[in-house]
Design a protein around this motif. Structure first.
Motif, PDB file in Angstrom:
ATOM      1  N   HIS A  40       0.843  -1.188   0.000  1.00  0.00           N
ATOM      2  CA  HIS A  40       0.000   0.000   0.000  1.00  0.00           C
ATOM      3  C   HIS A  40       0.887   1.251   0.000  1.00  0.00           C
ATOM      4  N   ASN A  85      -2.069   6.205  -1.142  1.00  0.00           N
ATOM      5  CA  ASN A  85      -3.352   5.528  -0.993  1.00  0.00           C
ATOM      6  C   ASN A  85      -4.186   6.130   0.141  1.00  0.00           C
ATOM      7  N   GLY A 128      -6.549   6.776  -2.545  1.00  0.00           N
ATOM      8  CA  GLY A 128      -6.917   5.404  -2.868  1.00  0.00           C
ATOM      9  C   GLY A 128      -7.936   4.829  -1.893  1.00  0.00           C
ATOM     10  N   THR A 169      -1.969   1.109  -9.795  1.00  0.00           N
ATOM     11  CA  THR A 169      -3.332   1.053  -9.275  1.00  0.00           C
ATOM     12  C   THR A 169      -3.931  -0.318  -9.521  1.00  0.00           C
ATOM     13  N   ALA A 199      -7.287   1.199  -5.562  1.00  0.00           N
ATOM     14  CA  ALA A 199      -6.222   1.247  -4.552  1.00  0.00           C
ATOM     15  C   ALA A 199      -4.921   1.641  -5.235  1.00  0.00           C
TER      16      ALA A 199
END
Length: 199
Positions: A136, A140, A144, A177, A189
């Protein structure tokens, strides 16, 4: 979350995550010649089992014994073997040049601890071997969906690349992504992806 928390999360009979490998792991690593690999923070083993199915000799490392037992079962169901190592990555290390591939997928630690894991991963890979991380991204949090909400455990691709750059050639370091299905429909995300080749 500590090992006991993750053990509790993984305790159900079903998989917390899906059985298939992460999309970026499969896309980026499918063409590599098989050798010896380590999957750090392997969880229930979906990436480790996939690597083993590609012919890799895999060590799956995680601090959740419950998750690793599921990884062993998933491997058995898929007809592949892997070695599971129950270890906290804050203390994990391997002899220099042990592996041809070190994989880190969605390990979210505070940066000082993450730096240590990245250094140990680089040390564990022999010259010409591959270092690969997906997780991650810091972006994000604002742009995201899903993932940790603690900015202290999020990083950028460039942070990871900077840690590996002294000992590896960076092949790819960027935000990527992926779609995430939710009750409200599809969301996006943002992940950090870094691939490098050890010098």
């Amino acid at each position: 979350m500590d090992a006991a928390d993750w053990d509790e999360r993984y305790r159900g009979t079903g998989l917390v995550w899906e059985a298939e490998p992460n999309r970026f792991v499969a896309q980026e690593l499918a063409g590599l010649p098989a050798g010896r690999a380590v999957d750090l923070a392997a969880g229930e083993g979906r990436n480790a089992v996939w690597l083993a199915g590609q012919g890799w000799d895999v060590d799956a490392v995680d601090f959740s014994a419950v998750a690793l037992a599921k990884a062993e079962r998933l491997g058995a169901e898929r007809g592949v073997a892997l070695r599971t190592v129950c270890s906290d990555l804050a203390a994990w290390s391997a002899p220099e040049g042990t592996y041809d591939l070190a994989l880190i997928a969605y390990l979210q630690l505070p940066w000082p601890q993450m730096e240590r894991v990245l250094r140990e991963a680089a040390n564990a890979v022999r010259g010409g071997g591959t270092l690969f991380l997906v997780g991650h991204a810091a972006a994000n949090l604002e742009r995201g969906h899903g993932g940790p909400r603690d900015p202290g455990v999020l990083c950028t691709a460039e942070q990871v690349a900077a840690e590996w750059r002294p000992r590896a050639r960076i092949v790819r370091a960027e935000e990527v992504t992926r779609p995430v299905s939710t009750e409200q429909g599809s969301r996006t995300a943002i992940d950090a992806l870094v691939r490098a080749v050890r010098r």
